[in-house]
Design an enzyme around this catalytic site. Structure first.
Site, PDB file in Angstrom:
ATOM      1  N   ARG A   1      -0.156  -9.794  10.651  1.00  0.00           N
ATOM      2  CA  ARG A   1       1.124  -9.184  11.031  1.00  0.00           C
ATOM      3  C   ARG A   1       2.278 -10.154  10.817  1.00  0.00           C
ATOM      4  O   ARG A   1       3.430  -9.766  10.792  1.00  0.00           O
ATOM      5  CB  ARG A   1       1.138  -8.746  12.504  1.00  0.00           C
TER       6      ARG A   1
ATOM      7  N   LYS B   1       0.808  -1.204   0.000  1.00  0.00           N
ATOM      8  CA  LYS B   1       0.000   0.000   0.000  1.00  0.00           C
ATOM      9  C   LYS B   1       0.857   1.277   0.000  1.00  0.00           C
ATOM     10  O   LYS B   1       0.643   2.172  -0.824  1.00  0.00           O
ATOM     11  CB  LYS B   1      -0.896  -0.019   1.233  1.00  0.00           C
ATOM     12  N   THR B   2       1.792   1.334   0.922  1.00  0.00           N
ATOM     13  CA  THR B   2       2.609   2.542   1.026  1.00  0.00           C
ATOM     14  C   THR B   2       3.425   2.749  -0.238  1.00  0.00           C
ATOM     15  O   THR B   2       3.606   3.874  -0.708  1.00  0.00           O
ATOM     16  CB  THR B   2       3.538   2.467   2.251  1.00  0.00           C
TER      17      THR B   2
ATOM     18  N   ASP C   1      -4.604   8.192   2.969  1.00  0.00           N
ATOM     19  CA  ASP C   1      -4.158   6.883   3.425  1.00  0.00           C
ATOM     20  C   ASP C   1      -5.150   6.359   4.466  1.00  0.00           C
ATOM     21  O   ASP C   1      -5.817   7.140   5.133  1.00  0.00           O
ATOM     22  CB  ASP C   1      -2.761   7.052   4.048  1.00  0.00           C
ATOM     23  N   GLU C   2      -5.226   5.066   4.634  1.00  0.00           N
ATOM     24  CA  GLU C   2      -6.088   4.453   5.661  1.00  0.00           C
ATOM     25  C   GLU C   2      -7.495   5.044   5.640  1.00  0.00           C
ATOM     26  O   GLU C   2      -8.059   5.425   6.673  1.00  0.00           O
ATOM     27  CB  GLU C   2      -5.484   4.666   7.067  1.00  0.00           C
TER      28      GLU C   2
ATOM     29  N   GLN D   1      -9.568  -3.915   7.595  1.00  0.00           N
ATOM     30  CA  GLN D   1      -8.663  -3.486   8.667  1.00  0.00           C
ATOM     31  C   GLN D   1      -9.196  -2.277   9.414  1.00  0.00           C
ATOM     32  O   GLN D   1      -8.447  -1.542  10.060  1.00  0.00           O
ATOM     33  CB  GLN D   1      -7.268  -3.180   8.110  1.00  0.00           C
TER      34      GLN D   1
END
Length: 829
Positions: free
Chosen positions: A664, A42-43, A226-227, A264
């Site tokens: 994770r 994503k980043t 973002d997010e 998420q």
DNA sequence: TTCGGGAGAGTTTTT
DNA sequence: CTCTCCCGAA
């Protein structure tokens, strides 16, 4: 859109992207929604998108607005951009919603109705401010506690509501509305804003000033979020101010690039609206949602577990992670009799992993709630394994640091009553409650700040207050023209803080933190490029030069405005501040640092890069990844948490939380639960979490569920775990249980252990003793547990009956002789 | 002003 | 159980 001279998808920048990532990065300049699964890059997509836009000449850095939730994410983005693009990124707006709002309001403070030197209240400051309001209004504090009132205000603001718009259904909500109104007045008087106010002010100003709005909309050709699944109502409105949805029948004017993962979304409890994603798709008429489902982080079994689990949620946009990394190891599941046994098992397992070559920092222990870290901590400590707990007080939240900051804030703004009250009598200078009461009354009566009301207090108290005012004035004069570092050093000394902590027995650490504050300031100056004199914060300039690829004709801005001040941020500078030559913006390094300190609370527990096992809540783990992950306390009532189990929304959020936890892990995942657990001072019995039943059996391996080691102390019958015994058989039963090299686990060096035990260590282990009853048979060579010294190995046995003694070598406390009639030694294996 | 007892709460939390 | 907060006493 400008046509590209060359094939824009063949740039070196884009090398290595998979087809979906490439599609996302090279979206046309129109609203786009990217559904980015965990570990899908994503980043990378976000930063590459920005770099690509700039490199292909579609936008200049000044035309980019990229907004995140955390400072960490913003920093990360800037860092990565720096490696992608060798150009000056100044002029680009990259930051948190709050940071960017602050930047905006510093530029338009006048229009926003704020004093130039407005200060920012953090959550704690806000509660104390509310508390004063409650007192002033004469509302009974016990029936309307300040903390919930403060939350109610924050919630209202985050829903975009002002006091008059609050629904009133009972006494409490009426009080809250009253408090909200009075709190606003108080904040205005004191020149302070809270976190939510930063955003709400920004939104209100932009909504009310079309020219300003148009300016920013034209400037920011590309807005990236973002997010996105974590945005609340106010943040979504904020986004719409900077990038409005395309009008009916019109082509989209801006590129809006929203990246998020509905699976998420774990912050609904604080107002995040997952529904914003679906709404965005509609409102912005997104043509195609790009899904990033290729996972580069975890092995197959881990992803299977995650996919299987999350499929149990109903409201999803729909997404399935896949990997090319192969199935990898099975997900290991462990049952223990007690939380203590669980911790002990975890320690053994972690030690083994470390011995096999895994760095400790690649081992994470995740839990649903902070309280659960205790048992694990004590087990790790006694085993001499270094660990690091995330969460707790952050640097800028420490009392001594807040005291120092309060003095600094008073230099900037003496009317900041919150800061005034914090340090007016700290260190103690004889200003008692009586005097302050008089002062508060006087200030309230005349509608002035405490600082302004000092002369109204008669007698000795008034004299002391006068002395305090002199002190603050003295600080201001003495620090004028100094560097930030010198200012802080001077204030810490001259305020008496340093002497106070030097005199205090346990003030050493606090002194160190004050030293750290100086370092933080120094780092800030270097990083942000602040020179020694007052210089400009890189706020937005309203001139054409800053308008990026959307220059606006001079004069067009001022014309439609009715207010009398010019739009450009160039008021004459009062006081000792020097306006920046180019922009006219006035801000001192001190003011900038104070904003920074409020907006970024600092690292949780940044110790020097020691290799330590990582302990944190699942929430804190979001966005991180580790080779090995332990998810502990997988029990009904804990995870999912009992408070969230009643409604399906709550349960689905818990499940998403579990999904985050699972994803994770890179290589190995452990899931663990315990039959009993010490909770609120009582032993509680839980059944295993339903989430365990929602995982694909084929991906799991149960580790010895009824290991002999537990039978000993287990106070429970044979129920509970029986029904899944079959599972362990199917997957090979105990065959996967690692053998431990005899004796090897005790051979750690003391230097590896954390330096200081947690203060509660002794107490926490009393509970461990309670877990193991029965009459142990001890023999030399055996592993034993002592309530105080932890794990050890039994060396010698002597005497009998009341005289029986044992010599034990403990992992961390060395060799000790213990009287068995007194010491409780429990066999462990 | 400081210390100690008593009461109450005890998911998750960035800014 | 264990931490935090508040109030009253020395």
């Amino acid at each position: 859109m400008p046509p590209f001279e060359h094939d824009a998808t063949a740039l070196p920048l884009l090398r290595g992207l998979n087809p979906e990532q490439l599609a996302a990065v090279t979206q046309p300049a129109e609203p786009a929604l990217i559904l980015a699964g965990a570990g899908s890059g994503k980043t990378r997509v976000l930063t590459t998108r920005i770099a690509w836009l700039i490199q292909t000449g579609q936008v200049s850095p000044g035309g980019i607005l990229a907004v995140t939730f955390t400072n960490k994410a913003a920093k990360e983005m800037l860092t990565r951009l720096g490696t992608l693009l060798p150009i000056n990124l100044r002029g680009m707006w990259v930051g948190t919603f709050h940071g960017l709002s602050n930047r905006f309001l510093r530029a338009h403070w006048k229009l926003a109705g704020l004093p130039q030197a407005f200060q920012i209240l953090d959550a704690t400051d806000s509660v104390s401010a509310v508390k004063r309001v409650v007192k002033a209004l004469g509302i009974p504090e016990e029936r309307c506690p300040p903390k919930p009132a403060s939350w109610a205000i924050a919630n209202a603001k985050e829903a975009g509501l002002r006091p008059g718009q609050l629904p009133i259904h009972d006494e409490l909500s009426r009080w809250h509305a009253e408090i909200y109104a009075a709190y606003e007045d108080q904040c205005a008087r004191e020149g302070v804003v809270d976190f939510a106010e930063l955003l709400l002010r920004t939104v209100e100003l932009l909504e009310r000033e079309p020219a300003l709005r148009t300016h920013y909309q034209q400037r920011f050709r590309h807005v990236l979020v973002d997010e996105f699944q974590d945005t609340n109502t106010l943040q979504y409105r904020w986004l719409q101010c900077f990038a409005p949805p395309p009008a009916r029948g019109e082509a989209p004017g801006q590129g809006v690039f929203a990246v998020g993962d509905d699976d998420q979304s774990i912050y609904a409890f604080r107002g995040a609206q997952v529904a914003n994603m679906a709404d965005f798709e509609q409102l912005y008429r997104v043509r195609q949602v790009v899904k990033l489902e290729r996972n580069y982080r975890s092995h197959g079994n881990i992803l299977d577990a995650a996919n299987h689990l999350i499929a149990n949620n109903s409201r999803r946009l729909g997404k399935n992670l896949r990997t090319e990394a192969g199935a990898g190891e099975p997900v290991r599941v462990q049952e223990s009799a007690t939380d203590f046994a669980e911790a002990q098992w975890l320690v053994d397992e972690a030690r083994q992993l470390h011995r096999e070559g895994s760095p400790r920092k690649e081992i994470a222990v995740l839990y649903r709630s902070n309280a659960q870290s205790r048992v694990v901590e004590s087990a790790l400590f006694n085993a001499g394994l270094p660990y690091k707990v995330y969460g707790g007080l952050r640097f800028f939240e420490r009392a001594e640091v807040k005291h120092a900051l309060a003095y600094l804030r008073l230099i900037e703004n003496p009317d900041d009553d919150t800061s005034f009250l914090r340090v007016v009598n700290f260190p103690a200078r004889g200003i008692g409650a009586r005097t302050l009461e008089q002062l508060v009354d006087a200030a309230r009566a005349s509608g002035r700040s405490l600082h302004q009301a000092i002369d109204a207090v008669p007698g000795k108290g008034g004299a002391s207050l006068g002395a305090f005012r002199k002190l603050v004035e003295g600080l201001r004069e003495a620090t004028a023209g100094l560097t930030l570092r010198e200012i802080i050093e001077h204030v810490v000394e001259a305020s008496g803080l340093a002497d106070h902590y030097r005199a205090e027995k346990e003030g050493e650490e606090r002194l160190e933190n004050l030293g750290e504050l100086v370092n933080a300031a120094e780092a800030f100056v270097t990083q942000e490029g602040f020179g020694k004199d007052a210089i400009a914060l890189p706020v937005d300039e309203l001139g054409p030069a800053a308008a990026g690829s959307a220059p606006i004709a001079p004069g067009t801005l001022a014309a439609p405005r009715s207010a009398d001040e010019p739009l450009a941020v160039a008021p004459a500078a009062p006081g000792p501040l020097t306006p920046d030559a180019e922009t006219g913006e006035i801000i001192s390094p001190l003011a900038a640092f104070l904003s920074h300190a409020s907006l970024e609370a600092g690292d949780n527990q940044a110790q020097a890069g020691e290799d330590a096992i990582q302990l944190m809540t699942v929430h804190a783990a979001k966005g991180l990844e580790f080779d090995q992950v332990f998810i502990t306390g997988l029990e009904e009532g804990l995870f999912p948490h009992e408070n969230a189990m009643s409604d399906s929304d709550g349960l689905e959020e818990e499940r998403r939380l579990m999904y985050v936890a699972i994803t994770r892990a890179r290589k190995r995942l452990y899931l663990s639960f315990s039959q009993s657990r010490m909770l609120h001072g009582q032993v509680r019995y839980h059944v295993k979490s339903r989430f365990l039943d929602e995982l694909p059996e084929g991906a799991l391996k149960w580790l010895s569920p009824r290991q002999a080691g537990f039978g000993h102390g287990s106070p429970y019958g044979s129920g509970g775990a029986g029904h899944w015994r079959g599972d362990s058989g199917r997957s090979g039963g105990d065959s996967g249980r690692r053998e431990r090299e005899p004796g090897a686990s005790w051979g750690h060096r003391a230097s590896e252990a954390p330096a200081t035990p947690p203060s509660w260590l002794g107490a926490a282990q009393a509970q461990a003793a309670a877990a193991s009853t029965g009459a142990p048979t001890l023999r030399p060579g055996q592993g034993v547990f002592h309530t105080k010294f932890g794990e050890g190995v039994l060396l010698t046995l002597e005497g009998s009956g009341a005289d029986a003694r044992a010599q034990v070598r403990f992992g961390r406390h060395g060799i000790k002789w213990l009287a068995l009639s007194v010491a409780k030694l429990t066999p462990v294996d």
